[in-house]
Design a protein around this motif. Structure first.
Motif, PDB file in Angstrom:
ATOM      1  N   GLN A  21     123.416  56.838  42.074  1.00  0.00           N
ATOM      2  CA  GLN A  21     123.220  55.818  41.045  1.00  0.00           C
ATOM      3  C   GLN A  21     123.693  56.314  39.698  1.00  0.00           C
ATOM      4  O   GLN A  21     124.230  55.547  38.888  1.00  0.00           O
ATOM      5  CB  GLN A  21     121.745  55.414  40.970  1.00  0.00           C
ATOM      6  CG  GLN A  21     121.441  54.314  39.962  1.00  0.00           C
ATOM      7  CD  GLN A  21     122.139  53.006  40.293  1.00  0.00           C
ATOM      8  OE1 GLN A  21     122.076  52.561  41.437  1.00  0.00           O
ATOM      9  NE2 GLN A  21     122.795  52.399  39.316  1.00  0.00           N
ATOM     10  N   THR A  22     123.514  57.601  39.439  1.00  0.00           N
ATOM     11  CA  THR A  22     124.016  58.183  38.186  1.00  0.00           C
ATOM     12  C   THR A  22     125.524  58.018  38.086  1.00  0.00           C
ATOM     13  O   THR A  22     126.061  57.657  37.031  1.00  0.00           O
ATOM     14  CB  THR A  22     123.637  59.668  38.105  1.00  0.00           C
ATOM     15  OG1 THR A  22     122.211  59.794  38.130  1.00  0.00           O
ATOM     16  CG2 THR A  22     124.172  60.300  36.821  1.00  0.00           C
TER      17      THR A  22
ATOM     18  N   ASN B 151     126.318  54.359  37.489  1.00  0.00           N
ATOM     19  CA  ASN B 151     126.102  54.007  36.078  1.00  0.00           C
ATOM     20  C   ASN B 151     127.267  54.469  35.209  1.00  0.00           C
ATOM     21  O   ASN B 151     127.632  53.796  34.242  1.00  0.00           O
ATOM     22  CB  ASN B 151     124.796  54.616  35.579  1.00  0.00           C
ATOM     23  CG  ASN B 151     123.574  53.956  36.178  1.00  0.00           C
ATOM     24  OD1 ASN B 151     123.644  52.823  36.668  1.00  0.00           O
ATOM     25  ND2 ASN B 151     122.448  54.653  36.170  1.00  0.00           N
ATOM     26  N   ARG B 152     127.847  55.612  35.566  1.00  0.00           N
ATOM     27  CA  ARG B 152     129.016  56.086  34.822  1.00  0.00           C
ATOM     28  C   ARG B 152     130.175  55.101  34.958  1.00  0.00           C
ATOM     29  O   ARG B 152     130.865  54.785  33.971  1.00  0.00           O
ATOM     30  CB  ARG B 152     129.432  57.463  35.323  1.00  0.00           C
ATOM     31  CG  ARG B 152     130.567  58.109  34.527  1.00  0.00           C
ATOM     32  CD  ARG B 152     131.009  59.412  35.154  1.00  0.00           C
ATOM     33  NE  ARG B 152     131.739  59.196  36.387  1.00  0.00           N
ATOM     34  CZ  ARG B 152     133.053  58.908  36.433  1.00  0.00           C
ATOM     35  NH1 ARG B 152     133.767  58.803  35.319  1.00  0.00           N
ATOM     36  NH2 ARG B 152     133.658  58.731  37.602  1.00  0.00           N
TER      37      ARG B 152
ATOM     38  N   LYS C  80     129.913  51.912  35.653  1.00  0.00           N
ATOM     39  CA  LYS C  80     129.554  50.703  34.916  1.00  0.00           C
ATOM     40  C   LYS C  80     129.821  50.892  33.425  1.00  0.00           C
ATOM     41  O   LYS C  80     130.268  49.961  32.732  1.00  0.00           O
ATOM     42  CB  LYS C  80     128.086  50.368  35.154  1.00  0.00           C
ATOM     43  CG  LYS C  80     127.788  49.873  36.558  1.00  0.00           C
ATOM     44  CD  LYS C  80     126.305  49.737  36.814  1.00  0.00           C
ATOM     45  CE  LYS C  80     125.708  48.572  36.068  1.00  0.00           C
ATOM     46  NZ  LYS C  80     124.282  48.352  36.439  1.00  0.00           N
TER      47      LYS C  80
END
Length: 469
Positions: free
Chosen positions: A117-118, A121-122, A124
């Motif tokens: 997810q990290t 998020n990057r 995104k």
């Protein structure tokens, strides 16, 4: 071991609610089940699992403890030795200690979705730099932002498998929750992030080794290796005892299981990676060793080279074939140290190195180990490329490997004279790679995703070398 059963009494007991029993013979029972009737099944009954329903056919599996999977004498002994090596009191307790590496691998699987997810998020965040006008077009035509949402949910599905890997691993390796929690806290306090890439690669190995979609990669190498072993050790030889075969760098073990299916072979796999070993231990526990009982979305970690978004997001079921955990022994640890004990000296009839020798930090140590564990007159079967890593001590070209192996006492065999491999549809040999040398080229694909817009293909080098007696 969970074993598939057709128990006449149990099935007939279920007849009243789900199955119309008929034609009982030899303790076997089949029946037709309606969707309405299935509502009567007691899903909480710990003895049975509804494994598959195909054309309204109900198959039951018997539940037994995970530890019952591996109860042969050599499995029990190796488990004892493994737990001894993992003991905190053994060796120097640092990041290279096998217990530390195991706990780190467990941590990586435990927080798979969080670490992925990290990265999501990057991506995104990078999308936020696209102009409003460009975003409007992207959203109207391909609904680009929905990919982030879909992948988020698929990460959670993959996490379910990863959590099961953690659960089965802690049980197999006898790791207490308190110790695991303390390890997690200490790593956080030290600012050590959990590994992301190794977990993702381990999940992809389910595809390569144990999914139907990985067959194209397996079929490039397995037929040549299996046919070679059958020719070297024909089962018709009445004097032949059980042939002992060692496969270092086994990954998730599929090749070893295929060798074990041949008559008269005792197989030992070896793998160093704690991530791969955790995944394999998961596979060998019920119900994951039954065909197509687990599903992953293995390609969502990379956004490159996809033909369609649907290909990127697609699920892959595994394993595509049942596993018999008792047929293969896994010895964990570095190949050059795991077989140092005197009991392994001159103990194997064949060593099979499949996509392995170029992983060496020191190729000479690999060669020393192969020479030490082979019996006089034993065979070394190799299939793979020469793609060295970033810091190996030596990087030998093919002609140098041949020269060193011959200097060590190996004689390379003429495969074309030994067996008609050339022209075999399942083992396509090219010409010899080096004039006068009995080493053959075979094109081999390596890439996990058969639908990707890229192909990694190697001219794998295939040889059989015999240790002089």
């Amino acid at each position: 071991m969970w074993s598939i059963i057709w128990a006449a009494a149990a099935i007939c007991w279920l007849c009243a609610s789900v199955v119309l029993c008929d034609g009982v013979s030899s303790g076997q029972r089949r029946g037709e089940a309606s969707a309405e009737g299935l509502r009567g099944v007691d899903a909480s009954d710990p003895q049975y699992l509804v494994y598959q329903i195909r054309q309204m056919e109900v198959v039951l599996a018997e539940d037994t403890p995970l530890s019952a999977n591996l109860h042969t004498e050599r499995h029990v002994r190796e488990k004892q030795m493994l737990l001894q090596r993992l003991d905190k009191k053994e060796g120097v307790r640092n990041e290279h200690h096998p217990r530390h590496r195991l706990l780190e691998a467990l941590r990586g699987f435990l927080v798979y979705a969080e670490t992925q997810q990290t990265e999501l998020n990057r991506l995104k965040g990078l999308y936020s730099h696209v102009s409003k006008k460009q975003k409007s077009l992207l959203e109207r035509e391909v609904k680009y932002s929905q990919k982030f949402t879909k992948i988020f949910h698929l990460l959670e599905r993959n996490q379910q498998v990863c959590s099961e890997i953690v659960r089965s691993g802690m049980e197999f390796y006898e790791i207490e929750q308190q110790e695991f929690d303390e390890h997690i806290r200490s790593m956080k306090a030290a600012g050590r992030a959990p590994e992301r890439v190794s977990v993702s690669q381990a999940l992809k190995h389910f595809v390569r080794d144990w999914a139907a979609s990985g067959a194209n990669e397996r079929d490039a190498a397995f037929p040549c290796i299996l046919k070679t072993l059958k020719e070297l050790f024909p089962t018709s030889d009445a004097a032949l005892q059980e042939v002992k075969v060692l496969l270092p760098g086994a990954g998730l073990g599929r090749l070893g299981h295929e060798v074990a299916k041949l008559a008269g072979f005792q197989v030992t796999n070896n793998e160093w990676s704690a991530y791969q070993n955790l995944a394999y231990r998961f596979l060998t526990t019920h119900p994951h060793n039954l065909p197509n009982t687990s599903t992953l979305h293995p390609f969502i970690a990379s956004w490159s080279h996809h033909r369609t978004t649907a290909d990127m997001l697609r699920p892959v079921s595994f394993p595509d074939a049942p596993l018999n955990p008792q047929s293969v022994l896994l010895v964990e640890g570095d190949f050059t140290t795991a077989f140092r004990d005197a009991e392994y000296t001159a103990s194997f009839d064949a060593v099979v190195t499949h996509f392995f020798i170029d992983t060496a930090r020191n190729l000479m140590s690999y060669l020393d180990t192969i020479t030490r564990v082979l019996k006089p007159g034993g065979h070394w079967v190799n299939f793979g490329p020469l793609l060295y890593g970033s810091a190996p001590f030596v990087q030998l070209s093919l002609d140098e490997i041949i020269a060193v192996a011959e200097g060590t006492g190996f004689e390379f065999l003429d495969l074309e004279a030994m067996m008609p491999l050339k022209g075999d549809d399942k083992c396509r040999l090219e010409e010899v790679t080096l004039p006068g040398k009995r080493v053959y080229g075979v094109e081999a694909i390596y890439g996990f995703d058969e639908r990707a817009l890229t192909r990694n293909a190697y001219q794998a080098q295939f040889w059989v070398a015999k240790m002089r007696g």
